[in-house]
Design a protein around this motif. Structure first.
Motif, PDB file in Angstrom:
ATOM      1  N   THR A 280       0.833  -1.208   0.000  1.00  0.00           N
ATOM      2  CA  THR A 280       0.000   0.000   0.000  1.00  0.00           C
ATOM      3  C   THR A 280       0.863   1.251   0.000  1.00  0.00           C
ATOM      4  O   THR A 280       0.614   2.207  -0.753  1.00  0.00           O
ATOM      5  CB  THR A 280      -0.933  -0.010   1.215  1.00  0.00           C
ATOM      6  OG1 THR A 280      -1.717  -1.206   1.206  1.00  0.00           O
ATOM      7  CG2 THR A 280      -1.863   1.190   1.188  1.00  0.00           C
ATOM      8  N   THR A 294      -3.792   1.816  -9.387  1.00  0.00           N
ATOM      9  CA  THR A 294      -4.865   1.228  -8.585  1.00  0.00           C
ATOM     10  C   THR A 294      -4.378  -0.116  -8.044  1.00  0.00           C
ATOM     11  O   THR A 294      -3.772  -0.911  -8.775  1.00  0.00           O
ATOM     12  CB  THR A 294      -6.132   1.022  -9.425  1.00  0.00           C
ATOM     13  OG1 THR A 294      -5.836   0.186 -10.542  1.00  0.00           O
ATOM     14  CG2 THR A 294      -6.683   2.356  -9.918  1.00  0.00           C
ATOM     15  N   LEU A 295      -4.645  -0.367  -6.776  1.00  0.00           N
ATOM     16  CA  LEU A 295      -4.227  -1.602  -6.110  1.00  0.00           C
ATOM     17  C   LEU A 295      -5.450  -2.418  -5.739  1.00  0.00           C
ATOM     18  O   LEU A 295      -6.341  -1.927  -5.038  1.00  0.00           O
ATOM     19  CB  LEU A 295      -3.406  -1.293  -4.866  1.00  0.00           C
ATOM     20  CG  LEU A 295      -3.020  -2.487  -3.981  1.00  0.00           C
ATOM     21  CD1 LEU A 295      -2.146  -3.466  -4.754  1.00  0.00           C
ATOM     22  CD2 LEU A 295      -2.319  -2.017  -2.716  1.00  0.00           C
ATOM     23  N   ASP A 296      -5.495  -3.640  -6.219  1.00  0.00           N
ATOM     24  CA  ASP A 296      -6.578  -4.563  -5.898  1.00  0.00           C
ATOM     25  C   ASP A 296      -5.994  -5.674  -5.014  1.00  0.00           C
ATOM     26  O   ASP A 296      -5.442  -6.655  -5.509  1.00  0.00           O
ATOM     27  CB  ASP A 296      -7.184  -5.135  -7.181  1.00  0.00           C
ATOM     28  CG  ASP A 296      -8.395  -6.019  -6.902  1.00  0.00           C
ATOM     29  OD1 ASP A 296      -8.839  -6.070  -5.737  1.00  0.00           O
ATOM     30  OD2 ASP A 296      -8.890  -6.667  -7.848  1.00  0.00           O
ATOM     31  N   MET A 297      -6.076  -5.496  -3.720  1.00  0.00           N
ATOM     32  CA  MET A 297      -5.521  -6.461  -2.766  1.00  0.00           C
ATOM     33  C   MET A 297      -6.591  -7.467  -2.398  1.00  0.00           C
ATOM     34  O   MET A 297      -7.579  -7.146  -1.747  1.00  0.00           O
ATOM     35  CB  MET A 297      -5.018  -5.736  -1.523  1.00  0.00           C
ATOM     36  CG  MET A 297      -4.470  -6.660  -0.435  1.00  0.00           C
ATOM     37  SD  MET A 297      -2.998  -7.590  -0.926  1.00  0.00           S
ATOM     38  CE  MET A 297      -1.795  -6.275  -0.990  1.00  0.00           C
ATOM     39  N   ARG A 298      -6.416  -8.715  -2.837  1.00  0.00           N
ATOM     40  CA  ARG A 298      -7.378  -9.785  -2.590  1.00  0.00           C
ATOM     41  C   ARG A 298      -6.864 -10.786  -1.565  1.00  0.00           C
ATOM     42  O   ARG A 298      -7.341 -11.927  -1.518  1.00  0.00           O
ATOM     43  CB  ARG A 298      -7.710 -10.502  -3.894  1.00  0.00           C
ATOM     44  CG  ARG A 298      -8.281  -9.582  -4.971  1.00  0.00           C
ATOM     45  CD  ARG A 298      -8.564 -10.335  -6.252  1.00  0.00           C
ATOM     46  NE  ARG A 298      -9.008  -9.436  -7.315  1.00  0.00           N
ATOM     47  CZ  ARG A 298      -9.267  -9.824  -8.576  1.00  0.00           C
ATOM     48  NH1 ARG A 298      -9.101 -11.118  -8.901  1.00  0.00           N
ATOM     49  NH2 ARG A 298      -9.654  -8.940  -9.475  1.00  0.00           N
ATOM     50  N   SER A 300      -6.660 -11.662   2.322  1.00  0.00           N
ATOM     51  CA  SER A 300      -7.439 -11.264   3.498  1.00  0.00           C
ATOM     52  C   SER A 300      -6.572 -10.575   4.541  1.00  0.00           C
ATOM     53  O   SER A 300      -6.946  -9.544   5.096  1.00  0.00           O
ATOM     54  CB  SER A 300      -8.139 -12.484   4.092  1.00  0.00           C
ATOM     55  OG  SER A 300      -7.185 -13.486   4.437  1.00  0.00           O
ATOM     56  N   THR A 317       6.555  -6.194  -7.502  1.00  0.00           N
ATOM     57  CA  THR A 317       5.659  -5.061  -7.737  1.00  0.00           C
ATOM     58  C   THR A 317       6.451  -3.775  -7.925  1.00  0.00           C
ATOM     59  O   THR A 317       6.133  -2.949  -8.794  1.00  0.00           O
ATOM     60  CB  THR A 317       4.684  -4.912  -6.556  1.00  0.00           C
ATOM     61  OG1 THR A 317       4.007  -6.150  -6.335  1.00  0.00           O
ATOM     62  CG2 THR A 317       3.675  -3.823  -6.821  1.00  0.00           C
ATOM     63  N   GLY A 334      -2.547  -0.934 -13.248  1.00  0.00           N
ATOM     64  CA  GLY A 334      -3.337  -1.729 -12.321  1.00  0.00           C
ATOM     65  C   GLY A 334      -2.501  -2.817 -11.684  1.00  0.00           C
ATOM     66  O   GLY A 334      -1.780  -3.549 -12.378  1.00  0.00           O
ATOM     67  N   THR A 336      -2.770  -6.135  -9.147  1.00  0.00           N
ATOM     68  CA  THR A 336      -3.661  -7.100  -8.517  1.00  0.00           C
ATOM     69  C   THR A 336      -2.831  -8.113  -7.757  1.00  0.00           C
ATOM     70  O   THR A 336      -1.893  -8.707  -8.316  1.00  0.00           O
ATOM     71  CB  THR A 336      -4.532  -7.821  -9.558  1.00  0.00           C
ATOM     72  OG1 THR A 336      -5.268  -6.854 -10.303  1.00  0.00           O
ATOM     73  CG2 THR A 336      -5.491  -8.793  -8.884  1.00  0.00           C
ATOM     74  N   ALA A 338      -3.407 -11.503  -5.339  1.00  0.00           N
ATOM     75  CA  ALA A 338      -4.422 -12.455  -4.899  1.00  0.00           C
ATOM     76  C   ALA A 338      -3.749 -13.753  -4.497  1.00  0.00           C
ATOM     77  O   ALA A 338      -2.635 -14.064  -4.926  1.00  0.00           O
ATOM     78  CB  ALA A 338      -5.447 -12.711  -6.010  1.00  0.00           C
TER      79      ALA A 338
END
Length: 400
Positions: A280, A294-298, A300, A317, A334, A336, A338
């Motif tokens: 982040t 944009t950060l898509d942190m999948r 948990s 990254t 972008g 991602t 996961a």
């Protein structure tokens, strides 16, 4: 016959370097040769004194026995250069002279020490065959023939066995010495390989850290270059960002070199290493540099990811954002992330391919990322996708 001629020098001469021209004998060799010569001469002298009581043999023969024996004692000095040749030359001498008993024993022992068993057995067997004619011609009146023959044969056999033992011991010492030298060389090679791997590790870490910082500096410096009409306070703010970035790059360089010099591979470095939860902050830093990320942190709970997994994901990254900043500075990016325990961790970075002025690069960053992923047992691929966007995708194993 011609195909065996090359064997003659090896059979008649001693070991390589033993008494050969141009090879100097050591002090120990001279001492041993002197001791052997004195032993052979002393044995011959005792046999010559014993011949005084021999009244059955004519005096000319006794004189010839002593002369030939003396020459045989002198020939002992040639034992290192021609061990087998000396033993064969003493065969007719042993048929005539009892004074030559010492030189014969020395020759048999030398052959057993310096030559293989087949040559020692050959020369020893030939000298055993000469015992019977000699004992028949000049028997000892006080001992039966079979007793005298048995004692002489045992003496020859013991000399050959002793010589073989000395040869085996020398070969063992040479083998152990060669193994020690080989082990020393292998240890040096391992140290050199460890140094090489450490240099690669330092270079990879420096590239990952500095490329990111320097690309940020390039972006801000480019803004000053292409916006000469900027407000003075904006110019001052951008210059402050450049100064702070340069200071941080130098600080990172000092920390990386200092830590990697003292931290062996496989240990936890003293310097705090980035984790998966730090992604982040990395993305926010890129946003402050003007990138649209944009950060898509999948995941948990990113903080629960193993330290090594998080560190490698962060570096991948970081390098992906650096490449996007170099080649597509104005394009949206972008990111991602996961995965989870047992399924592995997937990191994917996508950005459009733009045409424009780009920061130069060598391409070694992607190669280093591939090696980093493979060292963890994962994989990494990159290239233009079906939608025309550049995609960098890495999968790293995450133990359950």
């Amino acid at each position: 016959m011609t195909e065996y001629r090359w064997l003659l020098p090896a059979v008649l001469h001693g070991d390589p370097g033993e008494g050969q021209p141009g090879v100097r004998r050591s002090t120990r060799d001279w001492a041993v040769d002197m001791f052997v010569f004195l032993g052979a001469a002393g044995t011959g002298l005792l046999m010559a004194l014993a011949l005084r009581s021999d009244t059955s043999t004519p005096q000319p023969i006794l004189l010839a026995d002593q002369v030939v024996g003396a020459l045989a004692c002198a020939a002992v000095w040639l034992r290192r250069r021609w061990p087998v040749g000396l033993a064969l030359a003493l065969l007719p001498v042993s048929l005539l002279s009892s004074v030559a008993t010492g030189p014969v024993c020395v020759a048999l022992f030398t052959v057993a020490v310096h030559r293989p068993l087949k040559f020692a057995a050959l020369t020893g067997g030939l000298h055993l065959l000469t015992l019977a004619p000699y004992l028949c011609w000049r028997p000892d009146p006080e001992l039966p023939f079979w007793v005298e023959f048995t004692v002489a044969a045992l003496l020859y056999v013991l000399l050959v066995i002793w010589g073989m033992f000395v040869r085996a011991r020398r070969q063992l010492v040479l083998t152990l010495r060669e193994r020690a030298e080989r082990a020393e060389v292998e240890a040096e090679l391992r140290v050199e390989r460890a140094r090489h791997l450490e240099r690669e590790r330092i270079a990879r870490e420096m590239h990952d850290v500095l490329a990111h910082r320097l690309s940020l500096l390039s972006v801000h410096a480019g803004a000053l270059e292409y916006r000469p009409d900027m407000e003075p306070h904006d110019v001052a703010r951008t210059a402050g960002v450049i100064r702070a970035g340069a200071h941080q790059a130098l600080q990172d360089l000092r920390e990386v070199i200092g830590v990697l010099r003292i931290a062996p591979e496989g240990t936890t470095p003293d310097r705090p290493q980035p984790t998966l939860a730090d992604l982040t902050g990395l993305v926010e830093e890129s946003r402050l540099a003007g990138m649209e990320v944009t950060l898509d942190m999948r995941v948990s709970d990113p903080a629960e990811a193993p330290a090594r997994l998080g560190r490698n994901a962060y570096r991948i990254t970081q390098e992906g954002l650096t490449n996007a900043r170099k080649h597509a500075a104005d394009a949206p990016v972008g990111v991602t992330v996961a995965g989870g325990p047992g399924d592995g961790l997937t990191v994917e970075i996508r950005n459009p391919v733009t045409v424009g002025q780009a920061i130069p690069g060598s391409g070694s960053g992607l190669i280093g990322l591939t090696e980093r992923a493979e060292l963890m047992g994962g994989r990494l691929d990159y290239g233009r996708g079906p939608d025309g966007r550049f995609r960098l995708r890495a999968w790293l194993p995450w133990a359950a």
